[in-house]
Design a protein around this motif. Structure first.
Motif, PDB file in Angstrom:
ATOM      1  N   ASN A   6      78.900  97.356  97.195  1.00 41.95           N
ATOM      2  CA  ASN A   6      77.583  97.769  96.713  1.00 41.95           C
ATOM      3  C   ASN A   6      76.500  96.891  97.336  1.00 41.95           C
ATOM      4  N   PRO A   7      75.916  97.304  98.440  1.00 37.60           N
ATOM      5  CA  PRO A   7      74.891  96.487  99.093  1.00 37.60           C
ATOM      6  C   PRO A   7      73.632  96.316  98.253  1.00 37.60           C
ATOM      7  N   ASN A   8      73.500  97.101  97.187  1.00 35.42           N
ATOM      8  CA  ASN A   8      72.320  96.987  96.327  1.00 35.42           C
ATOM      9  C   ASN A   8      72.479  95.924  95.245  1.00 35.42           C
ATOM     10  N   CYS A   9      73.695  95.393  95.096  1.00 38.92           N
ATOM     11  CA  CYS A   9      73.915  94.314  94.125  1.00 38.92           C
ATOM     12  C   CYS A   9      73.388  93.011  94.707  1.00 38.92           C
ATOM     13  N   ALA A  10      72.534  92.326  93.965  1.00 38.12           N
ATOM     14  CA  ALA A  10      71.850  91.147  94.505  1.00 38.12           C
ATOM     15  C   ALA A  10      72.763  89.941  94.664  1.00 38.12           C
ATOM     16  N   LEU A  11      73.869  89.905  93.911  1.00 33.86           N
ATOM     17  CA  LEU A  11      74.685  88.703  93.851  1.00 33.86           C
ATOM     18  C   LEU A  11      76.151  89.044  94.133  1.00 33.86           C
ATOM     19  N   THR A  12      76.723  88.381  95.130  1.00 29.40           N
ATOM     20  CA  THR A  12      78.103  88.642  95.527  1.00 29.40           C
ATOM     21  C   THR A  12      78.894  87.343  95.541  1.00 29.40           C
ATOM     22  N   LEU A  13      80.080  87.393  94.978  1.00 25.39           N
ATOM     23  CA  LEU A  13      81.019  86.273  95.019  1.00 25.39           C
ATOM     24  C   LEU A  13      82.114  86.584  96.023  1.00 25.39           C
ATOM     25  N   TYR A  14      82.294  85.690  96.982  1.00 27.85           N
ATOM     26  CA  TYR A  14      83.401  85.769  97.934  1.00 27.85           C
ATOM     27  C   TYR A  14      84.449  84.757  97.481  1.00 27.85           C
ATOM     28  N   THR A  15      85.664  85.242  97.228  1.00 25.36           N
ATOM     29  CA  THR A  15      86.624  84.362  96.582  1.00 25.36           C
ATOM     30  C   THR A  15      88.057  84.788  96.858  1.00 25.36           C
ATOM     31  N   ASN A  16      88.957  83.971  96.425  1.00 27.45           N
ATOM     32  CA  ASN A  16      90.378  84.278  96.319  1.00 27.45           C
ATOM     33  C   ASN A  16      90.782  83.729  94.961  1.00 27.45           C
ATOM     34  N   PRO A  17      91.566  84.480  94.168  1.00 31.58           N
ATOM     35  CA  PRO A  17      91.861  84.012  92.813  1.00 31.58           C
ATOM     36  C   PRO A  17      92.657  82.706  92.758  1.00 31.58           C
ATOM     37  N   MET A  18      93.325  82.370  93.850  1.00 24.89           N
ATOM     38  CA  MET A  18      94.085  81.113  93.900  1.00 24.89           C
ATOM     39  C   MET A  18      93.340  80.117  94.787  1.00 24.89           C
ATOM     40  N   SER A  19      92.133  79.772  94.358  1.00 25.65           N
ATOM     41  CA  SER A  19      91.290  78.878  95.146  1.00 25.65           C
ATOM     42  C   SER A  19      90.235  78.243  94.254  1.00 25.65           C
ATOM     43  N   ARG A  20      89.405  77.414  94.872  1.00 27.05           N
ATOM     44  CA  ARG A  20      88.265  76.846  94.156  1.00 27.05           C
ATOM     45  C   ARG A  20      87.263  77.927  93.757  1.00 27.05           C
ATOM     46  N   GLY A  21      87.492  79.143  94.230  1.00 34.84           N
ATOM     47  CA  GLY A  21      86.653  80.248  93.783  1.00 34.84           C
ATOM     48  C   GLY A  21      86.667  80.426  92.285  1.00 34.84           C
ATOM     49  N   GLN A  22      87.715  79.926  91.619  1.00 36.69           N
ATOM     50  CA  GLN A  22      87.759  79.979  90.160  1.00 36.69           C
ATOM     51  C   GLN A  22      86.593  79.209  89.545  1.00 36.69           C
ATOM     52  N   ILE A  23      86.150  78.154  90.211  1.00 31.15           N
ATOM     53  CA  ILE A  23      85.009  77.376  89.706  1.00 31.15           C
ATOM     54  C   ILE A  23      83.741  78.227  89.754  1.00 31.15           C
ATOM     55  N   ALA A  24      83.519  78.873  90.897  1.00 27.04           N
ATOM     56  CA  ALA A  24      82.316  79.699  91.049  1.00 27.04           C
ATOM     57  C   ALA A  24      82.329  80.870  90.076  1.00 27.04           C
ATOM     58  N   ARG A  25      83.500  81.474  89.863  1.00 31.77           N
ATOM     59  CA  ARG A  25      83.564  82.590  88.917  1.00 31.77           C
ATOM     60  C   ARG A  25      83.246  82.123  87.500  1.00 31.77           C
ATOM     61  N   ASP A 205      93.405  85.522  86.553  1.00 33.33           N
ATOM     62  CA  ASP A 205      94.821  85.675  86.205  1.00 33.33           C
ATOM     63  C   ASP A 205      95.291  87.106  86.454  1.00 33.33           C
ATOM     64  N   GLN A 206      94.451  88.084  86.134  1.00 33.41           N
ATOM     65  CA  GLN A 206      94.819  89.478  86.379  1.00 33.41           C
ATOM     66  C   GLN A 206      94.922  89.766  87.870  1.00 33.41           C
ATOM     67  N   LEU A 207      94.037  89.201  88.656  1.00 34.41           N
ATOM     68  CA  LEU A 207      94.101  89.385  90.106  1.00 34.41           C
ATOM     69  C   LEU A 207      95.377  88.760  90.670  1.00 34.41           C
ATOM     70  N   ILE A 208      95.728  87.589  90.170  1.00 38.11           N
ATOM     71  CA  ILE A 208      96.949  86.923  90.632  1.00 38.11           C
ATOM     72  C   ILE A 208      98.180  87.742  90.242  1.00 38.11           C
ATOM     73  N   GLN A 209      98.179  88.231  89.001  1.00 38.77           N
ATOM     74  CA  GLN A 209      99.319  89.017  88.516  1.00 38.77           C
ATOM     75  C   GLN A 209      99.459  90.301  89.325  1.00 38.77           C
ATOM     76  N   ALA A 210      98.353  90.961  89.607  1.00 37.96           N
ATOM     77  CA  ALA A 210      98.404  92.196  90.391  1.00 37.96           C
ATOM     78  C   ALA A 210      98.955  91.933  91.785  1.00 37.96           C
ATOM     79  N   ARG A 211      98.602  90.802  92.360  1.00 38.59           N
ATOM     80  CA  ARG A 211      99.101  90.443  93.689  1.00 38.59           C
ATOM     81  C   ARG A 211     100.604  90.212  93.636  1.00 38.59           C
TER      82      ARG A 211
END
Length: 214
Positions: A6-25, A205-211
């Motif tokens: 969605n290019p119209n969404c002002a805020l995007t998180l780039y992450t991996n569920p098994m990373s420091r991205g958990q802090i940003a989320r 956790d759901q993203l990790i489980q799905a993977r």
């Protein structure tokens, strides 16, 4: 092709569920701002030309807000606190001494000391002046003393500094990168009971489980 849906969404998180991205989320969930996520794989999309144009380090997390890119977890936490208007996640400017001091203490001495200890790097006494943190045990004692003085980094009020510092402490109490001390376990318990923390953890956790199930 754009990484975002969605290019119209002002805020995007780039992450991996098994990373420091958990802090940003977690920080994003504290803000209650609307955001979209882009899940990246370590040796694939994270190293793609498209993502490297966002973060040349090829690492996560990163956020994009209204065309501006912010990387590094401490910076992401501080930035998101500043753009959040409906919830107070940073002290007033005149009251930010502890906020800045301890946020960057965690980004500098604390993280360096923990990483070196985890990698088995031992700094000799005569070379401790060459590393920013000096000595692991001293870093631990300094942080424990600070956490014994109040419920949160800035006194009685939770701030973005607690997201970043708290993430290190929560990880440290779970995986042994910090010693077992009541100052750490009590602080971690206060933070892991927060609704925003629980929401963020559930998403990852759901993203990790799905993977794992794919």
């Amino acid at each position: 092709m754009s990484l975002v849906d969605n290019p119209n969404c002002a805020l995007t998180l780039y992450t991996n569920p098994m990373s420091r991205g958990q802090i940003a989320r977690w920080m994003l969930e504290e803000t209650e701002l609307e955001y979209q996520q882009v899940i990246l794989e370590y040796e694939q999309s994270m190293k793609s030309a498209e993502y490297l144009s966002i973060n040349p380090m090829g690492k996560v997390p990163a956020i994009s807000h209204e065309g501006k890119v912010i990387t590094e977890c401490a910076a992401i936490c501080a930035y998101l606190a500043d753009i959040t208007t409906n919830i107070t996640l940073a002290p007033a400017i005149a009251d930010r001494a502890d906020y800045y001091r301890w946020l960057f203490f965690a980004a500098g001495p604390l993280e360096a000391a923990i990483v070196n200890r985890s990698l088995g790097v031992e700094v000799s006494a005569e070379k401790q002046r060459m590393v920013g943190y000096g000595q692991y045990d001293m870093v631990v004692d300094v942080l424990a003393k600070k956490l014994s003085e109040s419920d949160y980094i800035c006194g009685s009020h939770f701030t973005a500094a607690d997201v970043y510092i708290g993430s290190h402490v929560i990880w440290g109490t779970l995986f042994g990168s910090l010693p077992e001390r009541s100052e750490f376990s009590d602080y971690a318990a206060r933070l892991t009971n927060r609704s925003a923390y629980l929401r963020a953890k559930s998403i990852d956790d759901q993203l990790i489980q799905a993977r794992e199930n794919s």
